[in-house]
Motif scaffolding. Structure first.
Motif, PDB file in Angstrom:
ATOM      1  N   LEU A 301     -65.299 -16.570 -75.655  1.00  8.24           N
ATOM      2  CA  LEU A 301     -65.924 -17.237 -74.508  1.00  8.24           C
ATOM      3  C   LEU A 301     -65.010 -18.336 -73.972  1.00  8.24           C
ATOM      4  CD1 LEU A 301     -68.525 -17.737 -72.740  1.00  8.24           C
ATOM      5  CD2 LEU A 301     -68.988 -19.592 -74.315  1.00  8.24           C
ATOM      6  N   LEU A 302     -64.453 -19.148 -74.878  1.00  8.07           N
ATOM      7  CA  LEU A 302     -63.605 -20.262 -74.445  1.00  8.07           C
ATOM      8  C   LEU A 302     -62.308 -19.726 -73.825  1.00  8.07           C
ATOM      9  CD1 LEU A 302     -64.238 -22.716 -77.399  1.00  8.07           C
ATOM     10  CD2 LEU A 302     -65.158 -22.830 -75.094  1.00  8.07           C
ATOM     11  N   MET A 303     -61.816 -18.584 -74.318  1.00 11.47           N
ATOM     12  CA  MET A 303     -60.655 -17.957 -73.685  1.00 11.47           C
ATOM     13  C   MET A 303     -60.995 -17.545 -72.258  1.00 11.47           C
ATOM     14  SD  MET A 303     -59.367 -15.474 -76.726  1.00 11.47           S
ATOM     15  CE  MET A 303     -58.034 -14.634 -75.873  1.00 11.47           C
ATOM     16  N   MET A 336     -61.844  -8.525 -68.398  1.00  8.71           N
ATOM     17  CA  MET A 336     -61.660  -7.564 -69.471  1.00  8.71           C
ATOM     18  C   MET A 336     -60.463  -7.975 -70.302  1.00  8.71           C
ATOM     19  SD  MET A 336     -62.615  -4.081 -67.508  1.00  8.71           S
ATOM     20  CE  MET A 336     -62.390  -2.800 -68.698  1.00  8.71           C
ATOM     21  N   PHE A 337     -60.611  -7.906 -71.597  1.00  5.78           N
ATOM     22  CA  PHE A 337     -59.545  -8.313 -72.495  1.00  5.78           C
ATOM     23  C   PHE A 337     -58.595  -7.156 -72.748  1.00  5.78           C
ATOM     24  CE2 PHE A 337     -60.591 -12.496 -74.335  1.00  5.78           C
ATOM     25  CZ  PHE A 337     -61.802 -12.708 -73.709  1.00  5.78           C
ATOM     26  N   CYS A 359     -56.256 -12.373 -72.638  1.00  6.97           N
ATOM     27  CA  CYS A 359     -56.920 -12.379 -71.332  1.00  6.97           C
ATOM     28  C   CYS A 359     -56.387 -13.527 -70.496  1.00  6.97           C
ATOM     29  CB  CYS A 359     -58.435 -12.501 -71.469  1.00  6.97           C
ATOM     30  SG  CYS A 359     -59.024 -14.182 -71.665  1.00  6.97           S
ATOM     31  N   VAL A 360     -56.665 -13.466 -69.199  1.00  6.80           N
ATOM     32  CA  VAL A 360     -56.373 -14.576 -68.311  1.00  6.80           C
ATOM     33  C   VAL A 360     -57.703 -15.235 -67.978  1.00  6.80           C
ATOM     34  CG1 VAL A 360     -55.467 -15.239 -66.064  1.00  6.80           C
ATOM     35  CG2 VAL A 360     -54.385 -13.403 -67.352  1.00  6.80           C
ATOM     36  N   GLY A 361     -57.775 -16.537 -68.207  1.00  3.70           N
ATOM     37  CA  GLY A 361     -59.040 -17.243 -68.002  1.00  3.70           C
ATOM     38  C   GLY A 361     -59.482 -17.226 -66.550  1.00  3.70           C
ATOM     39  N   VAL A 362     -60.780 -17.470 -66.339  1.00 12.90           N
ATOM     40  CA  VAL A 362     -61.301 -17.468 -64.976  1.00 12.90           C
ATOM     41  C   VAL A 362     -61.084 -18.817 -64.291  1.00 12.90           C
ATOM     42  CG1 VAL A 362     -63.061 -15.707 -65.310  1.00 12.90           C
ATOM     43  CG2 VAL A 362     -63.607 -18.083 -65.797  1.00 12.90           C
TER      44      VAL A 362
END
Lengths: 372, 114
Positions: A301-303, A336-337, A359-362
């Motif tokens: 989630l934090l990622m 999506m990871f 992943c790239v964070g939002v």
């Protein structure tokens, strides 16, 4: 679809759905909640969880139909502040705390939550486990500072409860992306053997048997005994053990075990509990990764919510709960990871397959945080 | 009859190698592509629902609630990871498989403190 929110079925993964809904601001509808059960609808502990969610937010609307089989949740703003909640003793405080850990950093004002109920049981991660593993994970993401703590003021074993836990969490505007790809070697093992309303000797018996197994690997093992008395000991007798292995790079792997609740199931000897718990820790070390199995979802989630940069975290095998969490993240945040399996080399003695999550964070930003 | 018995007991040993290789291949195929497993369509759940449509004597439908997707959707909401397979940590072999996770184990070249 987006304007009408998301629709799910069944009571499983209720917390994930409501937490992600709150963070993303998307409305969520859950139908067919135990619709074919003899006792249909939401249970008391779920109602208690929803009430807690209502306490930490401002302006949420919750609609539940008459039988309790349909829930519609329109999230409000995360407000935080001082909150007191009597958690339903059907589930331990860990059940509620897991969700608060995910929401805490994104409140308007720093959260100080006093949760009362069962602090240690067999089903959920205990507060001791969350204290020693979830907090270090969050610190890696830059959620840190004074007053970031979980304090066990009173211990309450299942089924009676009567414990009290204080969770304080500072607010952050943004979350730092992380690169956790190498856990490093395990340098020490710590633990807490707790006992309430039984002989204080139970703690020592647990410690001795757990050490017997773990000393084959490391000399640096210290297991504290925590025996609470009187008003701080809750309503039911019981004991248990939480073990945490700390690596050179500051990653924590954990395992835990509690005695069976009074009057339910076969009683367990403290020696067996210590040994079994030590073996569970070895199993967790075999799975490995930089984040232990019970905190996978929190880390992911934090990622997801991190700055718009690449985050990498090495995990052990994904738990079914985490797999469902990944699907929910896709639904709520369209992230999506990248999932890569890392097989161990032939002559390596470092446990089983690992999974590298990228992943790239939002670029989530906590807009409700007050400016000073 | 002695011979027969012997043959009988040895029967399971026939074609062990083929059996092993077949099992290995089956396992390889089943080795999940994780991304598919996580983000793929929910084919699995639909499959199990089809199986449910068994009929008894053309009149009754067999209802196996334990298997249906709905029950899974209504399972216990819990983050604990209890894998089906757990290793036997009394075996020296298993203990050895994690030795290098500890500072007391073997270090990679170039990382050794000494």
């Amino acid at each position: 679809m987006a304007s009408h929110g998301l629709t799910y079925e069944g009571c499983n993964f209720l917390r994930q759905r409501l937490v992600l809904s709150t963070l993303s601001g998307k409305r969520v509808k859950i139908k067919n909640i135990r619709s074919k059960d003899d006792e249909p609808g939401l249970r008391d502990f779920e109602a208690s969880f929803i009430r807690l969610l209502d306490k930490v937010t401002n302006g949420s609307t919750i609609e539940i139909n008459q039988t309790g089989t349909v829930l519609v949740y329109q999230p409000g703003l995360l407000y935080g502040g001082t909150v007191e909640h009597d958690c339903n003793p059907q589930r331990s405080v860990g059940y509620y705390l897991e969700a608060l850990l995910m929401l805490g950093p994104f409140m308007k004002s720093p959260l100080k939550a006093t949760l009362r109920g069962v602090t240690n049981d067999l089903t959920d991660p205990t507060v001791d486990l969350l204290k020693s593993t979830a907090l270090p994970v969050m610190k890696k993401f830059g959620i840190d500072g004074e007053g970031f703590d979980i304090k066990v003021a009173k211990r309450g074993m299942a089924p009676g409860g009567g414990g009290e836990v204080v969770f304080t969490c500072p607010v952050r505007k943004t979350v730092r992306p992380v690169q956790l790809t190498d856990p490093g070697k395990i340098k020490r093992i710590r633990g807490v053997a707790y006992s309430v309303r039984v002989s204080p000797q139970m703690g020592n018996r647990i410690v001795e048997s757990a050490r017997g197994i773990l000393n084959q690997f490391l000399p640096d093992i210290y297991i504290y005994t925590d025996h609470m008395k009187g008003a701080n000991s809750g309503k039911s007798p019981g004991f248990g053990l939480t073990l945490v292995a700390e690596t050179l790079n500051g990653c924590f792997l954990s395992a835990e075990m509690s005695s069976t609740p009074q009057g339910q199931g076969d009683p367990i000897l403290p020696e067996d509990l210590g040994r079994n718990c030590a073996k569970l820790l070895l199993e967790e070390i075999y799975r490995g990764g930089c984040v232990d199995s019970s905190n996978q979802s929190l880390a992911l989630l934090l990622m997801t919510l991190g700055q718009q940069d690449v985050s990498k975290v090495l995990l052990g095998p994904l738990s079914p709960y985490t797999i469902e969490f990944l699907r929910h993240i896709r639904d709520f945040f369209q992230i999506m990871f990248k999932i890569e399996v890392q097989k161990p080399l032939e002559d390596e003695r470092k446990g089983g397959d690992k999974v590298l999550m990228t992943c790239v964070g939002v670029g989530y930003s906590n807009i409700s945080k007050t400016l000073k | 009859s002695d011979e027969e018995e012997e043959q009988g007991t040895l029967k399971w040993k026939e074609g062990l190698q083929q059996k092993a290789s077949a099992a290995f291949l089956r396992h390889q195929e089943a080795a999940p592509n994780l991304r598919k497993l996580v983000y793929g369509s929910v084919v699995e759940a639909e499959d199990s629902e089809e199986e449910e449509e068994e009929e008894l004597g053309g009149l009754f439908r067999v209802n196996r609630p334990q298997k249906s997707k709905r029950v899974q959707a209504n399972a216990l909401d819990c983050s604990h990871f209890n894998p089906d397979i757990s290793h036997n940590w009394d075996l020296e072999e298993m203990l050895n498989s994690i030795r290098d996770c500890f500072v007391t184990g073997q270090w990679e070249e170039g990382q050794d403190a000494a």
